[in-house]
Design an enzyme around this catalytic site. Sequence first.
Site, PDB file in Angstrom:
ATOM      1  N   HIS A 232       0.692  -1.208  -0.078  1.00  0.00           N
ATOM      2  CA  HIS A 232       0.042   0.154   0.004  1.00  0.00           C
ATOM      3  C   HIS A 232       0.791   1.278   0.013  1.00  0.00           C
ATOM      4  CE1 HIS A 232      -3.299  -2.302   1.342  1.00  0.00           C
ATOM      5  NE2 HIS A 232      -2.936  -2.831   2.212  1.00  0.00           N
TER       6      HIS A 232
HETATM    7  C1  BDR Z   1      -3.382   1.045   5.423  1.00  0.00           C
HETATM    8  O1  BDR Z   1      -3.473   0.656   6.553  1.00  0.00           O
HETATM    9  C2  BDR Z   1      -2.369   0.315   7.219  1.00  0.00           C
HETATM   10  O2  BDR Z   1      -2.606  -0.934   8.159  1.00  0.00           O
HETATM   11  C3  BDR Z   1      -1.244   0.055   6.220  1.00  0.00           C
HETATM   12  O3  BDR Z   1      -0.183   0.595   6.882  1.00  0.00           O
HETATM   13  C4  BDR Z   1      -1.597   1.018   5.015  1.00  0.00           C
HETATM   14  O4  BDR Z   1      -1.388   2.348   5.403  1.00  0.00           O
HETATM   15  C5  BDR Z   1      -3.968   0.062   4.215  1.00  0.00           C
HETATM   16  O5  BDR Z   1      -5.267   0.119   4.259  1.00  0.00           O
END
Ligand code: BDR
Length: 320
Positions: free
Chosen positions: A236
């Site tokens: 992500h």
């Molecule tokens: C986001 O949520 C967090 O757990 C990750 O680091 C990312 O930024 C994804 O939904």
Amino acid sequence: MSIAAIIDCDPGHDDAMAILLGARTLDVKGITTVHGNVPLSLTTLNARKVVAFAGLNGVPIAAGMDRPLVREAIHAPEVHGQSGLDGPELPEPAVAIVDEHAVEFIKRTAAEVDDLHLVPVGPLTNVAAALRRYPQLAERIAQISLMGGSLTFGNSTPAAEFNIWADPDAAHVVFTSGIPIKMIGLNVTRQVGATPERRAQVRRIGNETARIVAELLDFYSERLKKLFGLKGGSMHDPLAVAALIDSDVLRFEPMHVSIELRGEHTYGMTLCDYRHHEPSDIEAGGNGILRGEPANAEVAIGVNDDRFWELFLDVLTTYP
Ligand code: BDR
Ligand code: CA
């Protein structure tokens, strides 16, 4: 000349990857930490550990908001473990945080640096608090490239992605700030997974940083497999960095994004107006309702996952 940026994060495995990618490709003025995947004390400790194992001790780290603006705090230990960065044994941090709150750090840096970019990859509380305290800050930020939200499905709820769900009010402040925004949401980040083959490529790089990265990605991928049936941990957060450095990784469309602040089933959702992705559609829209609100974000709609992975591997080879 690389782009000047602050990485605002809640490490977090994929936040760590964003720091590693950003530190080599952007002119990182600092890292600011926020509550999120785990409480602020741990996200800050983790940011310090990442700069320690990657030899980035010159990058200042400022701790920020320890809770959302309005809602109660939520965390994601089921994804990142109790420490927020479970998996490998990590070295103790070598440097302390700076003696300045993240909100002040962002404001001061924006005053000193032209064309400053923000790369928020956690809940948007620090950025929103800075904009509320210093409204004129909006004019000093060239662009925000954020990981959050989704054009389609959520992960924390069927409708909401974690970073927005963790502080929807802050997200509302940011999306209504008038600052140019790139929104890199789950609809694209879920398409870039650290599959077993890709983790093997990381291991083959052979340096100590890559070894730690591979172990972090092993833990994270295992968790995302259990929770969501994914083939590899979603990359992500580093995609919000990639959006600023390589225009071939992501494809964007301008849209109006509103944050759902009251919905019974949709609280924390990024409602993206995807009706008019061709300018000619807007003309055809005729009346105001169909035309919708003017776009306030460039929303990522497509990703070239192999290209991202090549970029990521290349950058890892430059670490000790
Ligand atoms: C986001 O949520 C967090 O757990 C990750 O680091 C990312 O930024 C994804 O939904
Ligand atoms: Ca994050």
